[in-house]
Design a protein around this motif. Structure first.
Motif, PDB file in Angstrom:
ATOM      1  N   LEU A 140      45.014  40.478  -2.073  1.00  0.00           N
ATOM      2  CA  LEU A 140      45.841  41.515  -2.696  1.00  0.00           C
ATOM      3  C   LEU A 140      46.573  42.316  -1.633  1.00  0.00           C
ATOM      4  O   LEU A 140      47.755  42.649  -1.789  1.00  0.00           O
ATOM      5  CB  LEU A 140      44.972  42.432  -3.555  1.00  0.00           C
ATOM      6  CG  LEU A 140      45.716  43.565  -4.280  1.00  0.00           C
ATOM      7  CD1 LEU A 140      46.798  43.010  -5.203  1.00  0.00           C
ATOM      8  CD2 LEU A 140      44.749  44.438  -5.067  1.00  0.00           C
TER       9      LEU A 140
ATOM     10  N   LEU B 137      50.752  42.401  -1.197  1.00  0.00           N
ATOM     11  CA  LEU B 137      51.544  43.635  -1.213  1.00  0.00           C
ATOM     12  C   LEU B 137      52.285  43.839   0.108  1.00  0.00           C
ATOM     13  O   LEU B 137      53.516  43.811   0.155  1.00  0.00           O
ATOM     14  CB  LEU B 137      50.642  44.824  -1.508  1.00  0.00           C
ATOM     15  CG  LEU B 137      51.317  46.198  -1.518  1.00  0.00           C
ATOM     16  CD1 LEU B 137      52.416  46.261  -2.571  1.00  0.00           C
ATOM     17  CD2 LEU B 137      50.294  47.303  -1.755  1.00  0.00           C
TER      18      LEU B 137
ATOM     19  N   CYS C 151      53.126  49.361 -13.718  1.00  0.00           N
ATOM     20  CA  CYS C 151      52.789  48.171 -12.939  1.00  0.00           C
ATOM     21  C   CYS C 151      52.592  48.521 -11.464  1.00  0.00           C
ATOM     22  O   CYS C 151      51.610  48.092 -10.834  1.00  0.00           O
ATOM     23  CB  CYS C 151      53.885  47.117 -13.092  1.00  0.00           C
ATOM     24  SG  CYS C 151      53.556  45.569 -12.205  1.00  0.00           S
TER      25      CYS C 151
ATOM     26  N   ILE D 127      49.091  48.415  -9.306  1.00  0.00           N
ATOM     27  CA  ILE D 127      48.954  47.639  -8.072  1.00  0.00           C
ATOM     28  C   ILE D 127      48.367  48.503  -6.961  1.00  0.00           C
ATOM     29  O   ILE D 127      47.426  48.097  -6.262  1.00  0.00           O
ATOM     30  CB  ILE D 127      50.311  47.054  -7.645  1.00  0.00           C
ATOM     31  CG1 ILE D 127      50.728  45.928  -8.601  1.00  0.00           C
ATOM     32  CG2 ILE D 127      50.249  46.538  -6.213  1.00  0.00           C
ATOM     33  CD1 ILE D 127      52.130  45.409  -8.357  1.00  0.00           C
TER      34      ILE D 127
ATOM     35  N   ALA E 263      46.398  39.903 -10.792  1.00  0.00           N
ATOM     36  CA  ALA E 263      47.004  41.060 -10.127  1.00  0.00           C
ATOM     37  C   ALA E 263      47.653  40.659  -8.806  1.00  0.00           C
ATOM     38  O   ALA E 263      48.731  41.145  -8.457  1.00  0.00           O
ATOM     39  CB  ALA E 263      45.945  42.134  -9.886  1.00  0.00           C
TER      40      ALA E 263
ATOM     41  N   CYS F   6      51.555  41.011  -8.198  1.00  0.00           N
ATOM     42  CA  CYS F   6      51.931  41.865  -7.063  1.00  0.00           C
ATOM     43  C   CYS F   6      52.951  41.156  -6.177  1.00  0.00           C
ATOM     44  O   CYS F   6      53.979  41.733  -5.814  1.00  0.00           O
ATOM     45  CB  CYS F   6      50.685  42.232  -6.264  1.00  0.00           C
ATOM     46  SG  CYS F   6      51.028  43.212  -4.789  1.00  0.00           S
TER      47      CYS F   6
ATOM     48  N   SER G 236      56.240  40.842  -7.958  1.00  0.00           N
ATOM     49  CA  SER G 236      56.862  42.164  -8.127  1.00  0.00           C
ATOM     50  C   SER G 236      57.611  42.580  -6.873  1.00  0.00           C
ATOM     51  O   SER G 236      58.714  43.136  -6.948  1.00  0.00           O
ATOM     52  CB  SER G 236      55.800  43.213  -8.474  1.00  0.00           C
ATOM     53  OG  SER G 236      55.203  42.953  -9.726  1.00  0.00           O
TER      54      SER G 236
END
Length: 329
Positions: A83, A87, A133, A137, A273, A277, A280
């Motif tokens: 994660l 990001l 959202c 995150i 997720a 992420c 996104s």
């Protein structure tokens, strides 16, 4: 007389010593028996032995649900760093790409004529899903990976406050996110269907590369280009996974999932997720930094006419032919 008292005292002392030793021996044996009984009981519980309880849950007859502890290792050793990489890794990659490649500029510059593209309701739906959202995150990053990447560098008081605030925001933002997700999927799917010309769009990366054989390419695109369609269907699919698993985790008393189902939901939630992420970050960069004039669409609902011709030429030609081309007054 004193002699008798001494003898009696010695006898009493001996009796007391014997009784104490016997009691100690008995207590030791009893303690071992209790320990053996507890060990046997726990072994039976782990094997799935059933009993009676006042619970009305589907799993009321099974006091303990066994599960694979490797799930926790997967969550902490793999999913947490993934994660973080999704990001910050994607952000770093895009910053380097923009530094080397530059952005996609409008040929001839802005015309000043703003073409109607999204209704105010559509714009509202977008932000209804987008804002929660991003908050989900960021707070999910704290809850999933914060103990590895944040906790060692801040005080316990600040860390506790960060976790508490993240948990509250995460829980409260879940419902508006799911509402925005559902509305977008239902109302926007008709414009996101794959077409044959999407293949060519993918082959030249949408014309966003400014060097080599890709430079100056502007492939055909309808209302949504191939990249937007890919993002939409990833969001639709993994948004479904994250919503269903999130409901199980958010309302355990309502759904009463088993321990194994809860752990599965946790893994599915985390993996979904991570994927959302990463997509996104791509979506945000493509709509803002990479595409000159692209952000106007989701702020005002209008786009510059040159932007429409350059990035969505088939859609622009279609609405112009049908007489549906509308400009902002």
């Amino acid at each position: 007389m004193n002699k008798w008292f001494k003898q009696i005292g010695v006898v009493i002392a001996l009796m007391f010593s014997v009784m104490t030793f016997a009691h100690a021996s008995g207590s030791g044996e009893e303690s071992l028996t209790v320990q053996d009984g507890n060990a046997q009981l726990w072994a039976q519980l782990k094997d799935g032995v059933e009993g009676r309880t006042t619970s009305t849950s589907e799993f009321h007859a099974q006091p303990i649900n066994t599960y694979d502890l490797r799930v926790f290792e997967l969550r902490s050793d793999l999913l947490a760093p993934a994660l973080l990489a999704a990001l910050f890794g994607m952000i770093i990659i895009f910053l380097l790409f923009i530094k080397i490649n530059g952005i996609s500029k409008l040929h001839g510059g802005f015309t000043g004529k703003m073409v109607y593209r999204w209704s105010k309701f559509d714009v509202s739906i977008h932000w209804l899903g987008a804002i929660p959202c991003m908050l989900l995150i960021l707070t999910g990053l704290v809850l999933l990976a914060g103990r590895f990447f944040f906790q060692p560098y801040i005080g316990e008081g600040m860390w506790s406050s960060m976790v508490y605030l993240s948990k509250e925001i995460h829980d409260y933002m879940a419902i508006p996110f799911m509402l925005g997700w559902a509305l977008m999927v239902v109302l926007w799917a008709k414009n996101q269907m794959p077409k044959m010309y999407d293949i060519k769009w993918m082959m030249v990366v949408g014309g966003y590369i400014n060097f080599g054989p890709f430079k100056g390419k502007h492939p055909d695109a309808g209302f949504a280009n191939a990249g937007e369609k890919l993002w939409f269907w990833a969001f639709a699919l993994f948004g479904l996974f994250i919503s269903v698993s999130g409901m199980l985790l958010l309302f355990p008393n309502l759904f009463e999932p088993s321990r194994n189902l809860s752990l599965l939901a946790l893994v599915v939630h985390s993996v979904s997720a991570i994927i959302i992420c990463a997509f996104s970050i791509v979506h945000i960069f493509m709509a803002t930094a990479m595409s000159e004039g692209g952000m106007d669409c989701m702020v005002s609902g209008y786009c510059d006419e040159q932007w429409a011709k350059q990035h969505h030429n088939l859609w622009y030609d279609e609405i112009k032919e049908k007489g549906e081309l509308k400009y902002r007054d």
